[in-house]
Design a protein around this motif. Structure first.
Motif, mmCIF file in Angstrom:
data_model
loop_
_atom_site.group_PDB
_atom_site.id
_atom_site.type_symbol
_atom_site.label_atom_id
_atom_site.label_comp_id
_atom_site.label_asym_id
_atom_site.label_seq_id
_atom_site.Cartn_x
_atom_site.Cartn_y
_atom_site.Cartn_z
ATOM 1 N N TYR A 116 0.822 -1.214 0.000
ATOM 2 C CA TYR A 116 0.000 0.000 0.000
ATOM 3 C C TYR A 116 0.856 1.264 0.000
ATOM 4 O O TYR A 116 0.394 2.331 -0.396
ATOM 5 C CB TYR A 116 -0.944 -0.003 1.209
ATOM 6 C CG TYR A 116 -2.198 -0.797 0.962
ATOM 7 C CD1 TYR A 116 -3.179 -0.335 0.086
ATOM 8 C CD2 TYR A 116 -2.396 -2.029 1.586
ATOM 9 C CE1 TYR A 116 -4.326 -1.074 -0.154
ATOM 10 C CE2 TYR A 116 -3.548 -2.773 1.357
ATOM 11 C CZ TYR A 116 -4.508 -2.289 0.484
ATOM 12 O OH TYR A 116 -5.643 -3.011 0.237
ATOM 13 N N ARG A 117 2.101 1.134 0.403
ATOM 14 C CA ARG A 117 2.973 2.308 0.476
ATOM 15 C C ARG A 117 3.749 2.537 -0.826
ATOM 16 O O ARG A 117 3.913 3.698 -1.247
ATOM 17 C CB ARG A 117 3.952 2.133 1.645
ATOM 18 C CG ARG A 117 4.767 3.368 1.969
ATOM 19 C CD ARG A 117 5.575 3.133 3.239
ATOM 20 N NE ARG A 117 6.400 4.288 3.576
ATOM 21 C CZ ARG A 117 5.994 5.331 4.292
ATOM 22 N NH1 ARG A 117 4.752 5.354 4.745
ATOM 23 N NH2 ARG A 117 6.810 6.329 4.563
ATOM 24 N N TYR A 118 4.211 1.453 -1.471
ATOM 25 C CA TYR A 118 5.151 1.606 -2.579
ATOM 26 C C TYR A 118 4.693 1.030 -3.918
ATOM 27 O O TYR A 118 5.186 1.454 -4.967
ATOM 28 C CB TYR A 118 6.502 0.966 -2.222
ATOM 29 C CG TYR A 118 7.152 1.550 -1.003
ATOM 30 C CD1 TYR A 118 7.415 2.914 -0.918
ATOM 31 C CD2 TYR A 118 7.494 0.744 0.085
ATOM 32 C CE1 TYR A 118 8.012 3.456 0.212
ATOM 33 C CE2 TYR A 118 8.092 1.277 1.212
ATOM 34 C CZ TYR A 118 8.351 2.636 1.279
ATOM 35 O OH TYR A 118 8.928 3.164 2.397
ATOM 36 N N VAL A 119 3.840 0.031 -3.934
ATOM 37 C CA VAL A 119 3.471 -0.615 -5.204
ATOM 38 C C VAL A 119 2.422 0.243 -5.923
ATOM 39 O O VAL A 119 1.394 0.582 -5.325
ATOM 40 C CB VAL A 119 2.929 -2.035 -4.962
ATOM 41 C CG1 VAL A 119 2.457 -2.659 -6.271
ATOM 42 C CG2 VAL A 119 4.011 -2.900 -4.317
ATOM 43 N N PRO A 120 2.659 0.610 -7.179
ATOM 44 C CA PRO A 120 1.714 1.491 -7.894
ATOM 45 C C PRO A 120 0.449 0.754 -8.297
ATOM 46 O O PRO A 120 0.421 -0.479 -8.391
ATOM 47 C CB PRO A 120 2.509 1.932 -9.125
ATOM 48 C CG PRO A 120 3.459 0.797 -9.374
ATOM 49 C CD PRO A 120 3.829 0.272 -8.013
ATOM 50 N N VAL A 121 -0.599 1.536 -8.543
ATOM 51 C CA VAL A 121 -1.871 0.947 -8.973
ATOM 52 C C VAL A 121 -1.909 0.730 -10.481
ATOM 53 O O VAL A 121 -2.839 0.114 -10.995
ATOM 54 C CB VAL A 121 -3.056 1.844 -8.558
ATOM 55 C CG1 VAL A 121 -3.148 1.940 -7.054
ATOM 56 C CG2 VAL A 121 -2.930 3.239 -9.192
ATOM 57 N N THR A 122 -0.887 1.206 -11.173
ATOM 58 C CA THR A 122 -0.871 1.114 -12.631
ATOM 59 C C THR A 122 -0.616 -0.306 -13.110
ATOM 60 O O THR A 122 -0.144 -1.167 -12.368
ATOM 61 C CB THR A 122 0.212 2.033 -13.198
ATOM 62 O OG1 THR A 122 1.431 1.800 -12.477
ATOM 63 C CG2 THR A 122 -0.173 3.486 -13.059
ATOM 64 N N ALA A 123 -0.890 -0.509 -14.385
ATOM 65 C CA ALA A 123 -0.595 -1.772 -15.062
ATOM 66 C C ALA A 123 0.782 -1.675 -15.715
ATOM 67 O O ALA A 123 1.406 -0.611 -15.708
ATOM 68 C CB ALA A 123 -1.672 -2.044 -16.114
ATOM 69 N N PRO A 124 1.321 -2.766 -16.263
ATOM 70 C CA PRO A 124 2.605 -2.700 -16.971
ATOM 71 C C PRO A 124 2.591 -1.615 -18.041
ATOM 72 O O PRO A 124 1.626 -1.431 -18.760
ATOM 73 C CB PRO A 124 2.731 -4.095 -17.587
ATOM 74 C CG PRO A 124 2.005 -4.976 -16.632
ATOM 75 C CD PRO A 124 0.829 -4.155 -16.170
ATOM 76 N N GLY A 125 3.712 -0.878 -18.123
ATOM 77 C CA GLY A 125 3.803 0.231 -19.044
ATOM 78 C C GLY A 125 3.407 1.549 -18.423
ATOM 79 O O GLY A 125 3.427 2.592 -19.077
ATOM 80 N N GLY A 126 3.037 1.539 -17.134
ATOM 81 C CA GLY A 126 2.593 2.743 -16.476
ATOM 82 C C GLY A 126 1.203 3.185 -16.878
ATOM 83 O O GLY A 126 0.778 4.298 -16.560
ATOM 84 N N LEU A 127 0.467 2.333 -17.571
ATOM 85 C CA LEU A 127 -0.877 2.661 -18.039
ATOM 86 C C LEU A 127 -1.919 2.331 -16.983
ATOM 87 O O LEU A 127 -1.680 1.501 -16.105
ATOM 88 C CB LEU A 127 -1.185 1.886 -19.327
ATOM 89 C CG LEU A 127 -0.240 2.122 -20.513
ATOM 90 C CD1 LEU A 127 -0.588 1.175 -21.648
ATOM 91 C CD2 LEU A 127 -0.310 3.571 -20.973
ATOM 92 N N PRO A 128 -3.098 2.957 -17.064
ATOM 93 C CA PRO A 128 -4.166 2.584 -16.135
ATOM 94 C C PRO A 128 -4.590 1.134 -16.345
ATOM 95 O O PRO A 128 -4.547 0.608 -17.466
ATOM 96 C CB PRO A 128 -5.307 3.550 -16.500
ATOM 97 C CG PRO A 128 -4.653 4.672 -17.232
ATOM 98 C CD PRO A 128 -3.477 4.082 -17.946
#
Length: 494
Positions: free
Chosen positions: A193-205
């Motif tokens: 919850y602190r470091y892992v992004p919510v994005t998908a591979p490629g930085g896309l939503p």
């Protein structure tokens, strides 16, 4: 996506060190998953006694986990693209946490198996993720160092796990083994919850409207794996007709699976396994090495504690103490070899590791009831040094030449093949051991160790040594046909 948990926002908040923080977050979760896969082996004899299990049923505690983990690994790229890194990661950790708690409170063996399957499903989804991060977030000249640091952290689980687990089994019984993953899961959830992004591979939503998962391919892979494992079991305990039918079914499922994956790709639909991966010779050879290596590694992880407890009549805590120095040596070897992998040919490092691993298995035939303990420790250390050469080098050697869009598929595929080999290895060791015990007129049922039982174990270790020699032939073909190293320098979610 510009929310506070997006890739861009997290990178802006933590700066250049963010990639290491993401790696730390997934490392703790991977430690929990690997611990759940290996530490239960220390408790198998006590669990077998508690539930009055035979050797073949008891080995399904490990094999059931492996089957579930093998099947779920192919779903990782689809889950990441559809739900994003954080949702996928948190959901799998909660499933792993459920499996540990449920297994510890189970009063029936069937419930223990359900808990192990839940843990296996979670572990399979988590384990391809670190390689995706390393190959995308780090430059080629630092990928080996990142892999070495990650590997050092991960191997502390199997290094320290048997020692701690052996003490827990002696003091509190086999149930305590399941609860060991709980603190790791809780810490990993906080880090996620602190470091892992919510994005998908490629930085896309994350795209919740993307195409559904290939359930037919997943079913074919799961059924094929089950048929393979049951067919191997039936080779010893069943009739030749049953064994042949199951093994033939496994072959048919494999052929149909490959055909189906090719058809999906031709129709523009996302397959579970992208067959374009095998056009890269290093990846194709690395896949062969990964399968055979998985067979030897997980087979020996199952066999060695059983040999020490039922062959050499050691207590679980004694087994953990004997294996601890080898685990510490492995943890020290991995980061050193990781740095070497940035500057040395990975095929050479993998080949050295396989040779040392094969040698350590072959030397186990020298161990008897009168053998000094230092000899057993030395052979275990030799094998762990071999593992230290293989672990940080195999993925890099096989996946560096891949185009960046293929990296998630490559990571899940090579992990799938390694775990398919692992699931096969656990069953294969149990079958070969039962076969050699029968040939020597020995049994694991009696509480008295004898030379015949020791010989049966030694011949099973020789089988593992032969498998490593086969993998060594394929490892020499890991030499890239084109210049590797075009995949570094991206984002953690690329």
């Amino acid at each position: 996506m510009d929310g506070p948990s997006s890739l861009q926002a997290l990178r802006a908040r933590y700066g250049e060190r963010y990639r290491w923080l993401v790696l730390l977050a997934v490392m703790v979760g991977t430690i929990a998953s690997i611990m759940s896969s290996t530490i239960v082996n220390v408790a198998i004899p006590d669990m077998s006694h508690h539930f009055a299990l035979g050797q073949e049923r008891a080995q399904w505690v490990s094999s059931g986990f492996m089957v579930a983990m093998t099947a779920s690994m192919l779903t990782t790229p689809w889950l990441l693209a559809r739900y994003g890194y954080r949702t996928t990661y948190v959901a799998t950790l909660l499933l792993l946490l459920f499996g540990g708690v449920a297994g510890g409170f189970s009063n029936h063996f069937s419930l223990v198996l359900v808990a192990r399957v839940a843990e296996g499903l979670a572990a399979g989804i988590v384990q391809p993720i670190p390689a995706i991060i390393i190959l995308n977030a780090f430059q080629p000249h630092e990928q080996g160092r990142a892999g070495g640091i990650f590997g050092m952290g991960v191997v502390l689980a199997p290094a320290l796990g048997p020692s701690i687990g052996g003490v827990l089994v002696d003091w509190f019984g086999w149930r305590s083994i399941f609860f060991m993953v709980v603190p790791f899961c809780l810490v990993s959830l906080w880090l996620a919850y602190r470091y892992v992004p919510v994005t998908a591979p490629g930085g896309l939503p994350a795209n919740r409207d993307s195409a559904g998962i290939d359930w037919r391919g997943l079913l074919l892979g799961s059924v094929g794996t089950l048929c393979l494992l049951n067919g191997l079991v039936q080779l010893k305990s069943g009739t030749p007709l049953e064994a042949g039918a199951l093994l033939l079914s496994a072959v048919v499922c494999t052929v149909v699976f490959i055909w189906w994956q090719g058809r999906l790709a031709r129709n523009g639909q996302p397959p579970l396994m992208d067959l374009r991966l095998f056009r890269y010779r290093p990846f194709a050879m690395g896949s062969i090495v990964a399968f055979i290596y998985g067979t030897a590694l997980f087979g020996s992880t199952y066999l060695l504690p059983v040999f020490m407890q039922l062959g050499l009549q050691m207590s679980p805590s004694h087994v953990g103490t004997i294996l601890l120095p080898a685990g510490i040596v492995l943890a020290a070897t991995i980061p050193l070899v990781g740095r070497m992998a940035d500057h040395r040919p990975t095929y050479l490092l993998v080949s050295i590791g396989l040779f040392l691993l094969a040698l350590s298995f072959a030397l186990m035939v020298l161990i008897g009831l009168a053998s000094p303990l230092w000899l057993l420790v030395a052979f275990a250390i030799l094998g762990r040094i071999g593992l230290g050469f293989i672990l940080p080098s195999l993925n890099l050697g096989a996946m560096r030449p891949l185009d960046k869009p293929l990296i998630p598929q490559g990571s899940s595929t090579i992990s799938f093949l390694r775990m398919l080999g692992g699931a096969t290895g656990v069953s294969l060791c149990g079958i070969v051991l039962e076969w050699r015990l029968a040939a020597h007129g020995a049994s694991l049922a009696s509480g008295v160790a004898n030379a015949a039982r020791i010989s049966a174990f030694g011949e099973t270790f020789l089988m593992l040594s032969g498998l490593c020699v086969l993998a060594l032939v394929a490892a020499w073909q890991l030499r890239p046909s084109a210049s590797p190293g075009q995949n570094g320098g991206g984002d953690p979610s690329s």
